[in-house]
Design a protein around this motif. Structure first.
Motif, PDB file in Angstrom:
ATOM      1  N   LEU A 159     -12.990   3.848  -5.991  1.00  0.00           N
ATOM      2  CA  LEU A 159     -11.766   3.978  -6.783  1.00  0.00           C
ATOM      3  C   LEU A 159     -11.965   3.501  -8.214  1.00  0.00           C
ATOM      4  CD1 LEU A 159      -9.248   3.066  -4.010  1.00  0.00           C
ATOM      5  CD2 LEU A 159      -9.360   5.204  -5.270  1.00  0.00           C
ATOM      6  N   VAL A 194      -4.795   1.627  -8.498  1.00  0.00           N
ATOM      7  CA  VAL A 194      -5.903   0.959  -7.823  1.00  0.00           C
ATOM      8  C   VAL A 194      -5.949  -0.501  -8.242  1.00  0.00           C
ATOM      9  CG1 VAL A 194      -8.389   0.889  -7.637  1.00  0.00           C
ATOM     10  CG2 VAL A 194      -7.205   3.073  -7.662  1.00  0.00           C
ATOM     11  N   TYR A 223      -9.353   8.203  -0.722  1.00  0.00           N
ATOM     12  CA  TYR A 223      -9.954   6.886  -0.957  1.00  0.00           C
ATOM     13  C   TYR A 223      -8.952   5.773  -0.692  1.00  0.00           C
ATOM     14  CZ  TYR A 223     -13.794   9.319  -3.365  1.00  0.00           C
ATOM     15  OH  TYR A 223     -14.848  10.119  -3.676  1.00  0.00           O
ATOM     16  N   LEU A 224      -7.700   5.980  -1.148  1.00  0.00           N
ATOM     17  CA  LEU A 224      -6.687   4.949  -0.915  1.00  0.00           C
ATOM     18  C   LEU A 224      -6.508   4.705   0.585  1.00  0.00           C
ATOM     19  CD1 LEU A 224      -3.694   5.445  -3.387  1.00  0.00           C
ATOM     20  CD2 LEU A 224      -5.448   3.694  -3.396  1.00  0.00           C
ATOM     21  N   ASN A 225      -6.470   5.794   1.349  1.00  0.00           N
ATOM     22  CA  ASN A 225      -6.332   5.632   2.794  1.00  0.00           C
ATOM     23  C   ASN A 225      -7.537   4.907   3.382  1.00  0.00           C
ATOM     24  OD1 ASN A 225      -3.850   6.664   3.128  1.00  0.00           O
ATOM     25  ND2 ASN A 225      -4.488   8.634   3.951  1.00  0.00           N
ATOM     26  N   GLY A 267       0.816  -1.206   0.000  1.00  0.00           N
ATOM     27  CA  GLY A 267       0.000   0.000   0.000  1.00  0.00           C
ATOM     28  C   GLY A 267       0.845   1.249   0.000  1.00  0.00           C
ATOM     29  N   SER A 272       1.505   6.519  -6.812  1.00  0.00           N
ATOM     30  CA  SER A 272       0.380   7.338  -7.235  1.00  0.00           C
ATOM     31  C   SER A 272       0.719   8.819  -7.231  1.00  0.00           C
ATOM     32  CB  SER A 272      -0.819   7.116  -6.320  1.00  0.00           C
ATOM     33  OG  SER A 272      -1.157   5.762  -6.315  1.00  0.00           O
ATOM     34  N   HIS A 314       1.022   4.120  -2.803  1.00  0.00           N
ATOM     35  CA  HIS A 314       0.818   5.545  -2.515  1.00  0.00           C
ATOM     36  C   HIS A 314       1.925   6.363  -3.173  1.00  0.00           C
ATOM     37  CE1 HIS A 314      -2.239   4.534   0.476  1.00  0.00           C
ATOM     38  NE2 HIS A 314      -2.487   5.836   0.594  1.00  0.00           N
ATOM     39  N   LEU A 352      -3.141  -2.260  -6.407  1.00  0.00           N
ATOM     40  CA  LEU A 352      -3.268  -2.443  -4.964  1.00  0.00           C
ATOM     41  C   LEU A 352      -4.483  -3.305  -4.622  1.00  0.00           C
ATOM     42  CD1 LEU A 352      -2.449  -1.766  -2.082  1.00  0.00           C
ATOM     43  CD2 LEU A 352      -3.821   0.299  -2.236  1.00  0.00           C
TER      44      LEU A 352
END
Lengths: 311, 524, 667, 99
Positions: free
Chosen positions: C155, C248, C121-123, C98, C105, C102, C251
Motif C-alpha cells: 500500500l 492507508v 490490498y486493504l482487505n 477498517g 476510500s 474502506h 488505517l
C-alpha cells in the motif's frame, strides 16, 4: 661339466667346488659378453657376443638341473633366434656401425644412474631374502627332467601352453603381414613404363656404360664426359647409393697414381666422394648425426679399411 | 516380484529422452509434446510412488535389489525413504514446467535452421535424461550406483549449459558463446573434481566395508559388525562431503553456480538449482550422516560456519549483482547455506526443515527464475539497470515476479517460510549463536529481492520496456500452478512433513543425536 | 460461537483473493465487494463481542483450532485462534476503523484506475491484522505480523511508478524485517526454553524460566515492537510511509498496524513482568520515541509527516505505558483505541484537505480553509482537541492516565518518566496547534500547482511529485502521473464527497466520546483486567495535581504555537530555522545516519565482496587452473618423443617402486 | 658357493641389458639387449627352480622363451619394415610420439 651335472644334492647350502669354479669363470665371461653386446659399435659384433653369453647361460641352466632348458637354449635361442638376428643385420646392412655418441641430452647419465640404482636395489632385494639353504632338484628331476616338465606343462600349465601356441601362430602371421608388401595397384606393363619414361623426359636410351672406355674397366669407375668430368649416370645405382664410386678427377687420378706407385703390392680403392651438399635422391639427407662414420671426410681411411675387411 | 515402480520412474524419462532425440528434424513440435507427455507421465508415476509410500512403514520402501557387478559387491539397489519421496515428487513436478517454460528456447531461428540439425529435440532429450538420472539418484541405496549417477548427470547438464545459452546477452555472439562455454566447462570441472575426490572415498568405503549397500553398511555399523578407525571415517566423510559441497554449492566452492545460471537459459538454470543441486544436499543427508555419523558430528562446527558464511555471503553478493539471473544464483547460494545448516544442526526441526527447504526452494526459485526468464526474453537483456516500470505495462508478470520474490524472502504464508523457520529453530536449539547469525539472512533476503523488484518493476516506465508484453497464457499456465503450490504448502505443509518426519527420525537415530530438551518443561 | 472466529479472518481474505485474482471484470464492483466484506467482518466481530459480554469475565476467552500448521516432532504450531478481551478490543478497532476507511476510500480513490487492487490490498491488510491479533501462538502471530508488513509494503508503494513511493515501501519492509529478527529470535528462544510458543503455556510458565532468558526474550520482543510500531531506533520508515495513499496512512500507519508492537508487549506482559531489565528498556524506548516523534512533528511542514511524527510520539506513550507493567497495560490499550479514533480522523481530515487542495501537502501553502471545508474543519478540530488532551475528550482520559501511571512507577524513574510524559503533552499541544492554525486559520497562502518540470524546493522527499492523486477537483481529468493537474492553476478548495465525510464524522464522534465512555467506572480497565491484570498505581502526588499540571503544560504549548503561527503571518517558504529545527526536519538526522552507516557501508561491503568473490575466491580456482596449465606446459617438454627417453623414465619408475617395496618391507 | 650367486649374476645381466636398451640407438641392438634381459630372467627362474626344488620355475622360463621367440619374430619384422620405409634402424628416428 659332468661334475656340475651330478653335483645336485638336496637341501644343501653349498654347491660343489667344481660348479663354483665353473660359475666364476663362465660368469665372468658372460658378463664380459653382455658388456660387449651393448658396447660394440657394430650390430654383428653385438650379436656374436650375445650368442656367446647365451651359450654360457645354457651351461648354467644345465648346471642348475634344467637339462631340457639348457638344450633348448642352445638349439632354439642360440641356434635359431640369434641366426634370425644375424639375418636381419645382414638385411639392414652389415657394414652399418652405430655411432656411440649420445644425442639426447642427459640420456646416458640417466640410463647409467637408473641402471646402477636398479642393480643395487635388485641386489639388495636378493640379499634381503633368506636363501641360505636350497632344496635342489634331485627329487623333482628323479623321473627325468623332460618328463617332469612335460607332466607339468600338460597338466597344470596346459591352458597357458595352448595360449602360447596361439601366440606363436599370431606372431608368425604378424611377421608375415608386417614384412609382406601388398601390391596395391596393377603391375604396369612394359609399354606403360616406356610411355611414362618418354613423358617424363628422362634418359631415353639405355644408360651409358661405366668408365670402361675412359681408363678403367671397373664398374665402380664413372665414365668421363667429353669435357673430362665423370658422369655418375654410368655407375650402377646400387653403388651410387652406397657411395662406392671411384673418383676419376685428374687430381684424384694423380693421387691414385702416386699411391699405386708407392704400394705396388696393394691395389688401393678410394671411394668416390659425392659432391656436397647432397641435394637430391639421398634419403638420409637430414640424418647427419646417424651417418656411418665412413661417410665423413675425416674418417675415410679407417672406413676404407673396414670395408675392405668386410669384403 | 512386484512391479518395479522405482525403476519405472527413471526408465520412463530415459526412454522418453531417447525417443525425443529420435524425432525427425522437421517435427520439432512433436518432440516438444512428446517430452511434455513423458514428463507428465513421470509425474503420474511419482505421484503413485508418493501414494504407495507409507510414512509409518519400513525405512526404505518399494525396494528393488538385483546383483550387478558381483565381484565388487555392487548391486542395483533402489529404495525410497520420506526424504527421497519428497525430492522425487519435486523433480517430477518441476520437469513438466521446465519443459513448458523452455518450449521455444531451443528453436533454431528460421534463418539458420537446417534439415539435419535438431537442437530442439536435443534440448528436451537432455532435460529428460537429467530427470531420469536425478530421480534414480534419489532412489539409489547402493553407494556405487549413486556415485555413477551423480557423475553421469554432469554430461547432459554440460551440454544443456554450453549448448543452449541465453539469447539475451550483452556482448556479441562470439562473446556469448565464449562465456557460455566458460560457464559449462567451469561447471564440469568443479563437479568432476568433487566427483573424483568422492570416487576415492567410494573406493575407500569399499575397502573398509566390502560392499556398497547403504542400508547394509549402516546396519553393520550400528550393530558393531563393522568398525572404522576414527581417522578413516573422517577422511571418507570429507571425501563424500567435498563432492556434495561442490554440488550444493557451499561457500567457497560456489563460484561455478552464478556463471552456470547466468549463461544457461532460465529453464536450465531452474534445472540446475532446483533439481540437480538438490542431489548434493540430499546426499549429505542420506550418505554423509548415515554412513559416517561420528565424523559428521566431528565436522559439524566447521560445516555450520561454512553454511553461515554461505548464507550471509551469498545474500550480500546478491545485493551487489547487476545481472538478474546471477542475483538469483547468489540468492540460491544463500538458501543452500540454510539447507546445509539445517542438515548439520542435527535436530529434527533442522533436518525436516532442510528437507522441506529443498522442496520449497525448488518451487520458489522456479517461479522467480522462470518469470525472470520470461521478462529477459522479452527485453533481451539480463541487466537490472535496463528495466524499470515493468509493473505498469505487464502487471501480471510483475505480480508473479513479486510472489516469487516474496517466496524467496520467506514470507509467512508461502512455503519457504515454514522450512526456513524450522531450519532456524532447529539450528538455534543446538547452536544459538549460529541461529542468530542465520536470522540476519532474512533481512538480507528482503533487501536483495525487494531491491530487484523495485529496480525492475517499479518507477517510471523505461522507453525500452514499453514494448514488453504481459504473460502469455502458456507462461501463466507454467507459473500459476507453482504459485498455487507455494501458497498451499505455506499454509498446509503437513502432507510433506508427514512423509519426511519418519526419515528424519531414522537419520537422527543414526547419528545418535537427540533434540535438546527445553529449559522449562512447559505445563501441558 | 467460537466457530465464527475464523470467519473474521476469512471474509477479508476472501475479498483479497477475489479482488487480486479476479482481473479487470471486477473493476466496476470491486470496491463494493471489498467494503462489504470488511463490514461483514465487523458485523461478525460485533456478534462475537455481544456474545462475549453475555458471559462472565472468566469465560470470555474463546478458542478455535483449525488444524496443526507445522508439525515436526515437538515443534507444533497450530492454526488456532484465541479471542479474549484484548483481541476483541483490537478486532473491533480494526474492523470498525477498517470498514470506515474502506468507505472513505471509495470516494478518495474514485478516479484511480487501480482502485480494485487497492481494495484488494486493504482487505489483505485486514485479514493479516486480524490474524495477528487473533493468533493463539507466537508463530501464527508472526504470520500475521509479516502479513501486515506485506500489505503495508504494497500500500505504501501503491503508486509504484513514483520512485519515492517504491523506495519508501521497500524501506518500510526492510526496517520491519530488522524488527522481525527480534520476533523470530524470541520465538526460537521460547521454543528452546518452554518447548512451545503458544500463548497459554508460555505465559503461564513464564516465571519458571531464568531471568536472563526472559530478559533476552523481552528485548527481542521489544526489537520486534520497535520495528512494527516505529519506535526509536527503527522509526525511520514511518515518515516515508506517508508516500502511500492517505486512507492507508490513516488505517495502517496511524490506527492499527503500528500499534501491533503495543499489542505484542501487552500480550507478552507475563514475560516482561518477570524481566525488569526488559521493562526498563521498554519504557526507555517509549520515552525517547515520545519526545523524538514530538520534536519531528514540530518541524515538518508536510501535513501528513507532521501527523506521522505525532503518531510516533503517541505510540511512544503507549509503549511507555506498556512498559510500566500491570499499572500501565490497560491504559496503553485504552490510549491505543482512542488514538485509533482521533488519529484516523485527523489523517482522513488531512486527506480531505489534500483532496481539495490539488494534493498539496505543504501546510505553508494552506491557510484559511475553515470556511471552504466546514465538515473537515469541525471533524479535524475535534480530533485536534482529543489528541492534545482537551479535558473531556477521549485523549484526555487516556493520556492523563498514562501520565499518572508514569509518575506512579515510583522513585527517580517515576519522576523522570512523568516529566517526559508531561513534556510530551506540551509539545503535542504545540505541534497540533501549529498544524491546526497553518491549515485552517490565517490568510490564504495557496500556490499554483507546481510546474512538474521544476524541482520542488521544500523537502525533496515529500514534495517530490506530490500530484500523484488522480482524484483532483471534481470534474478534473482523472489521470495518474505528472499530467494530473495543469500547472499554474490556483487550487479550488471544496468539501469532500459524502463517502469521505461520513467516516470522518463517525471517527470524530469516537474522538469525543470514546475516552469518556471507557472511563465510566473504569469500564475499560475492568474489561481488560482478566487478560492484562491491573494494579492501581500510586503516584507520589495526587491525581488532581498531575491533571492540573498537564493542563498547564498543554495551554503553554498551544499558546506558544498560537504566538508563533497565529499572530504572525506564516511564510510560504520555510525559514532556515534553528539547528534543532533543521535536524528535526530531517527526522533528527536518523536517515542521514542510516544512509552513511548502513547504505553507504553496505554498498561498499557488497561491492568489495563482489570483487573478492571474483578475484579471490574465483581467482584461487582460476589461478590453480592456470598454474596447472603452466606446469603441464613445462612437463610437456619432457615428452621429447624419443622412445628411449620414455624407457628411462619407466626404468627409473620401476627402480623407485622396488625401492618403495623394500622400504615398506624394512619398516 | 651358494646358488644365490646365480641370482646376483642374473641381476647383473638384467641391469646391463636394461642399460643397453637405454643407451643404444640401433633397433637391432636394442632388441638384443631385450633378449639379454629375458635371458637373465630365465637364469633367475632356473636358479629359483633349483632353490625351491620344483620345476615350476623352469616352466616359466620355458614360457618366457616361447614368448621371447614370438616377440623376436614380430619385433624383427617391425624393424625390417621400419628400415624399408625410413632407411634407418635407429630408434631415435621414430620420434613421432612428440606432440
Amino acid at each position: 661339466m659332468s661334475a656340475a651335472l651330478h653335483g645336485v644334492t638336496t637341501a644343501a647350502s653349498l654347491t660343489s667346488t667344481g660348479e663354483a669354479v665353473q660359475f666364476w669363470i663362465l660368469g665372468t665371461v658372460a658378463v664380459a659378453g653382455a658388456l660387449c653386446t651393448i658396447l660394440m659399435r657394430k650390430a654383428v659384433h653385438s650379436a656374436l657376443c650375445l650368442a656367446g653369453t647365451m651359450i654360457i647361460l645354457a651351461v648354467f641352466y644345465l648346471a642348475n638341473g634344467a637339462y631340457f632348458l639348457g638344450i633348448v637354449q642352445i638349439v632354439v635361442y642360440t641356434g635359431a633366434i640369434m641366426m634370425l638376428f644375424l639375418f636381419v643385420v645382414m638385411l639392414v646392412g652389415v657394414t652399418a656401425a652405430d655411432s656411440l655418441k649420445e644425442t639426447i641430452k642427459g640420456q646416458r647419465w640417466w640410463a647409467v644412474a637408473c641402471g646402477l640404482g636398479f642393480g643395487v636395489l635388485l641386489a639388495a632385494g636378493i640379499g634381503h631374502a633368506s636363501l641360505d639353504t636350497f632344496t635342489g632338484l634331485g627329487a623333482a628331476n628323479s623321473g627325468g627332467n623332460v618328463e617332469g616338465l612335460a607332466a607339468l606343462i600338460f597338466t597344470r600349465y596346459v591352458f597357458a601352453f595352448e595360449i602360447t601356441g596361439a601366440l606363436l601362430i599370431t606372431a608368425a602371421v604378424g611377421a608375415m603381414v608386417l614384412t609382406h608388401r601388398e601390391r596395391t595397384e596393377r603391375a604396369r606393363t612394359q609399354r606403360e613404363l616406356a610411355e611414362q619414361r618418354v613423358r617424363e623426359g628422362r634418359q631415353l636410351p639405355p644408360l651409358p656404360a661405366p668408365g670402361v672406355y675412359a681408363r678403367h674397366n671397373a664398374v665402380d669407375v664413372a665414365g668421363l664426359l667429353p669435357d673430362g668430368t665423370p658422369s655418375e649416370l654410368t655407375v650402377s645405382r646400387t653403388l651410387r647409393a652406397r657411395g662406392q664410386i671411384r673418383d676419376v678427377s685428374p687430381e684424384a687420378m694423380a693421387d691414385l697414381r702416386a699411391l699405386e706407385r708407392r704400394s705396388e703390392e696393394r691395389l688401393g680403392r678410394r671411394p668416390y666422394e659425392p659432391p656436397r651438399p647432397r641435394d637430391s635422391g639421398d634419403p638420409r639427407a637430414g640424418d647427419r648425426a646417424d651417418d656411418p662414420p665412413g661417410d665423413r671426410p675425416g674418417d675415410r681411411p679407417a672406413n676404407r679399411r673396414e670395408e675392405e675387411n668386410a669384403q | 516380484m512386484s512391479f518395479p515402480l522405482l525403476t519405472a520412474t527413471a526408465v520412463l524419462p530415459a526412454a522418453g529422452a531417447v525417443l525425443t532425440a529420435a524425432v525427425p528434424a522437421g517435427r520439432r513440435t512433436a518432440a516438444k509434446w512428446l517430452a511434455l507427455l513423458v514428463s507428465l507421465g513421470t509425474l503420474v508415476l511419482a505421484a503413485v510412488v508418493t501414494v504407495r509410500f507409507e510414512p509409518g512403514g519400513a525405512r526404505y520402501q518399494l525396494t528393488e535389489s538385483h546383483a550387478w557387478i558381483a565381484d565388487f559387491g555392487v548391486r542395483y539397489e533402489l529404495g525410497v525413504d520420506g526424504i527421497g519421496v519428497a525430492l522425487i515428487a519435486l523433480t517430477a513436478l518441476l520437469i513438466p514446467f521446465i519443459v513448458a517454460a523452455g518450449w521455444n528456447d531451443a528453436d533454431e531461428p528460421a534463418a539458420t535452421a537446417t534439415r539435419r540439425w535438431r537442437p530442439t529435440q536435443g534440448f528436451f532429450a537432455l532435460i529428460l535424461m537429467v530427470e531420469a538420472m536425478v530421480i534414480l539418484s534419489f532412489e539409489a541405496t547402493d553407494v556405487f550406483l549413486f556415485y555413477l549417477l551423480f557423475e553421469a548427470m554432469l554430461i547432459p547438464m554440460y551440454f544443456l549449459i554450453g549448448g543452449f545459452g541465453d539469447r539475451a546477452h550483452a556482448g556479441s555472439d562470439e562473446h556469448a558463446a565464449a562465456q557460455r562455454s566458460y560457464a559449462a566447462v567451469k561447471f564440469l570441472l568443479y563437479n568432476l573434481i568433487g566427483g573424483l575426490i568422492m570416487l576415492a572415498a567410494v573406493v575407500g568405503l569399499y575397502a573398509v566395508a566390502g560392499n556398497f549397500s547403504l542400508p547394509g553398511i549402516v546396519e553393520a555399523r550400528a550393530s558393531g559388525d563393522l568398525t572404522m578407525a576414527t581417522s578413516t571415517e573422517r577422511l571418507l566423510f570429507l571425501g563424500f562431503f567435498f563432492a556434495f559441497a561442490v554440488k550444493a554449492p557451499l561457500w567457497p566452492l560456489h563460484t561455478w553456480l552464478p556463471n552456470a545460471m547466468g549463461e544457461a537459459t532460465a529453464p536450465v538454470a531452474v534445472l540446475i538449482t532446483a533439481v540437480v543441486d538438490k542431489v548434493g544436499t540430499f546426499a549429505m543427508l542420506r550418505f554423509c550422516l548415515q554412513l559416517f555419523p561420528e565424523a559428521s558430528r566431528w565436522a559439524t562446527p566447521v560445516i555450520v560456519v561454512l553454511a553461515l558464511v554461505s548464507i550471509v555471503y551469498g545474500a550480500l553478493l546478491a545485493v551487489g549483482q547487476r545481472d538478474i539471473k546471477r542475483l538469483v544464483a547468489y540468492a540460491s547460494i544463500s538458501h543452500f547455506g540454510f539447507i546445509v545448516l539445517g542438515i548439520f544442526a542435527m535436530t529434527s526441526q533442522g533436518q525436516s526443515g532442510a528437507t522441506l527447504y529443498m522442496v520449497n526452494h525448488g518451487i520458489s526459485t522456479a517461479v522467480l527464475m522462470l518469470v525472470a526468464g520470461f521478462l529477459i526474453s522479452r527485453r533481451g537483456s539480463r541487466l537490472i539497470a535496463d528495466y524499470g516500470g515493468v509493473q505498469k505495462v505487464a502487471p501480471v508478470l510483475a505480480g508473479t515476479f513479486l510472489i516469487g520474490s516474496l517466496a524467496t524472502l520467506s514470507l509467512p504464508g508461502l512455503a519457504p517460510f515454514v522450512s526456513e523457520f524450522l531450519v532456524l529453530v532447529g539450528t538455534f536449539a543446538r547452536y544459538p549463536a549460529a541461529g542468530i547469525v542465520a536470522t540476519t539472512g532474512i533481512v538480507l533476503a528482503a533487501l536483495y529481492t525487494l531491491v530487484l523488484y523495485q529496480r525492475t518493476m517499479t518507477g517510471p516506465v523505461k522507453e525500452d520496456v514499453r514494448a514488453v508484453k504481459d504473460l502469455r497464457p502458456r507462461e501463466l499456465l507454467v507459473v500459476a500452478p507453482l504459485i498455487a503450490l507455494l501458497f498451499f504448502l505455506g499454509v498446509f505443509p503437513k502432507p510433506l512433513t508427514e512423509i519426511v518426519d519418519p526419515a528424519v527420525r531414522h537419520t537422527m537415530s543414526d547419528v545418535k543425536q537427540q533434540d535438546p530438551r527445553p529449559e522449562v518443561e512447559a505445563a501441558k | 460461537m467460537e466457530n465464527l472466529i475464523a470467519l473474521l479472518v476469512a471474509a477479508p481474505l476472501l475479498g483479497a483473493a477475489v479482488l487480486l485474482c479476479g482481473g479487470r471484470r471486477l473493476d466496476a464492483a470491486g470496491h463494493w465487494l471489498g467494503t462489504l466484506l470488511a463490514a461483514a467482518s465487523f458485523v461478525v466481530a460485533a456478534v462475537l463481542f455481544f456474545g462475549m459480554l453475555g458471559r462472565g469475565a472468566e469465560d470470555r476467552a474463546l478458542h478455535q483450532t483449525l488444524y496443526t500448521w507445522v508439525p515436526v516432532e515437538s515443534f507444533r504450531a497450530d492454526l488456532a485462534f484465541q479471542l479474549d478481551q484484548l483481541s476483541m478490543t483490537f478486532v473491533l478497532l480494526i474492523t470498525g476503523v477498517g470498514t470506515l476507511i474502506h468507505v472513505y476510500s471509495i470516494g478518495y480513490m474514485e478516479h484511480d484506475e487501480r482502485r480494485r487492487r487497492f481494495f484488494g490490498y486493504l482487505n489483505l491488510f485486514l485479514a493479516a491484522m486480524l490474524l495477528l491479533v487473533l493468533a493463539d501462538n507466537y508463530l501464527l502471530l508472526y504470520f500475521g505480523w509479516e502479513g501486515v508488513g506485506l500489505a503495508s509494503y504494497l500500500l505504501i508503494g501503491f503508486w509504484q511508478h513514483k520512485p519515492s513511493a517504491a523506495t519508501a515501501a521497500k524501506k518500510a519492509f526492510l526496517v520491519n524485517r530488522v524488527g522481525d529478527i527480534g520476533l523470530s529470535i524470541a520465538i526460537m528462544l521460547m521454543f528452546t526454553t518452554f518447548g512451545t510458543f503458544a500463548f497459554g503455556p508460555v505465559l503461564a510458565t513464564a516465571d519458571k524460566a531464568s531471568e536472563g532468558t526472559l530478559t533476552a526474550i523481552g528485548l527481542m520482543l521489544l526489537l520486534a515492537a520497535c520495528g512494527k510500531s516505529a519506535q526509536v531506533p527503527l522509526q525511520s520508515w514511518l515518515g516515508d510511509a506517508m508516500e502511500g495513499p492517505t486512507p492507508v496512512s490513516a488505517l495502517i500507519h496511524a490506527a492499527t498496524m503500528v500499534t501491533a508492537g503495543v499489542y505484542l508487549i501487552t500480550r507478552s506482559g507475563a514475560i516482561f513482568d518477570a524481566a525488569p531489565t526488559a521493562q526498563t528498556a521498554v519504557v526507555t524506548v517509549g520515552a525517547v520515541t515520545l519526545l523524538f516523534g514530538a520534536i519531528v512533528g514540530c518541524a515538518k511542514d508536510d501535513i501528513k509527516k507532521a501527523l506521522a511524527g505525532s503518531t510516533m510520539s503517541q505510540i511512544g506513550y503507549m509503549v511507555l505505558a506498556a512498559g510500566l507493567g500491570p499499572i500501565g497495560y490497560a491504559f496503553a490499550i485504552m490510549h491505543l483505541v482512542t488514538h485509533g479514533f482521533f488519529k484516523a480522523g485527523l489523517f482522513l481530515g488531512a486527506g480531505s484537505v489534500m483532496h481539495g487542495m490539488n494534493d498539496e501537502v505543504d501546510m505553508r501553502k494552506y491557510g484559511g480553509l475553515r470556511a471552504y471545508m466546514p465538515v473537515t474543519f469541525v471533524t479535524f478540530g475535534l480530533g485536534y482537541l482529543a489528541i492534545i488532551g482537551f479535558p473531556g475528550l477521549s485523549g484526555f482520559w487516556s493520556k492523563d492516565k498514562i501520565i499518572e501511571a508514569a509518575f506512579a512507577k515510583g522513585g527517580t524513574e517515576g519522576w523522570i518518566l512523568g516529566a517526559v510524559t508531561l513534556l510530551g503533552a506540551g509539545i503535542t499541544a504545540y505541534y497540533m496547534t501549529r498544524v491546526m492554525i497553518m491549515t485552517f486559520f490565517g490568510e490564504k497562502r495557496w500556490q499554483p500547482a507546481p510546474d512538474p518540470h521544476r524541482a520542488p524546493d521544500v523537502e525533496p522527499a515529500a514534495a517530490d511529485d506530490g500530484r500523484h492523486l488522480a482524484a483532483g477537483p471534481v470534474g478534473s481529468p482523472a489521470a495518474e502521473g505528472p499530467a494530473g493537474h495543469p500547472a499554474g492553476e490556483l487550487p479550488d478548495p471544496h468539501e469532500s464527497p459524502r463517502s469521505m465525510t461520513v467516516p470522518m464524522i463517525v471517527l470524530a464522534f469516537g474522538s469525543v466520546f470514546a475516552g469518556g465512555l471507557f472511563s465510566i467506572n473504569s469500564a475499560f480497565v475492568h474489561w481488560l483486567e482478566p487478560v492484562t491484570r491491573f494494579e492501581h498505581g500510586h503516584p507520589p502526588v495526587s491525581a488532581a495535581v498531575i491533571t492540573t499540571a498537564t493542563l498547564v503544560v498543554l495551554l503553554a504549548g498551544a499558546g506558544l504555537a498560537y504566538a508563533q503561527y497565529g499572530r504572525r503571518p506564516v511564510p510560504v517558504t520555510a525559514p532556515r530555522g534553528s539547528l534543532l529545527t533543521r535536524a528535526a526536519r530531517r527526522d533528527l538526522l536518523q536517515d542521514d545516519f542510516n544512509h552513511v552507516v548502513l547504505v553507504r557501508g553496505g554498498e561498499h561491503l557488497t561491492r568489495s565482496l563482489v570483487y573478492v568473490d571474483h578475484t579471490l575466491v574465483d581467482g584461487v580456482v582460476n589461478g590453480t587452473a592456470a598454474s596447472v596449465g603452466g606446469l603441464s606446459g613445462r612437463l610437456r617438454k619432457l615428452q621429447n618423443g624419443y622412445a628411449r627417453s620414455y624407457a628411462v623414465s619407466m626404468f627409473g619408475g620401476t627402480a623407485v617402486l622396488i625401492a618403495a617395496t623394500l622400504l615398506m618391507r624394512a619398516v | 658357493m651358494n646358488p644365490v650367486n646365480y641370482l646376483y649374476l642374473a641381476a647383473l645381466l638384467f641391469t646391463i641389458g636394461a642399460a643397453g636398451v637405454l643407451i643404444r640407438r640401433n633397433a637391432i641392438v636394442v632388441f638384443m639387449c631385450v633378449e639379454l634381459m629375458l635371458n637373465a630372467c630365465n637364469l633367475a627362474f632356473v636358479a629359483f627352480s633349483r632353490l625351491h626344488g620344483n620345476l615350476d620355475g623352469q616352466i616359466i622360463a620355458f614360457f618366457t622363451m616361447v614368448v621371447a621367440a614370438a616377440e623376436v619374430v614380430v619385433g624383427l619384422a617391425i624393424i625390417v619394415s621400419l628400415f624399408r620405409s625410413r632407411h634407418s634402424a635407429s630408434v631415435d628416428d621414430a620420434s613421432l610420439m612428440k606432440l
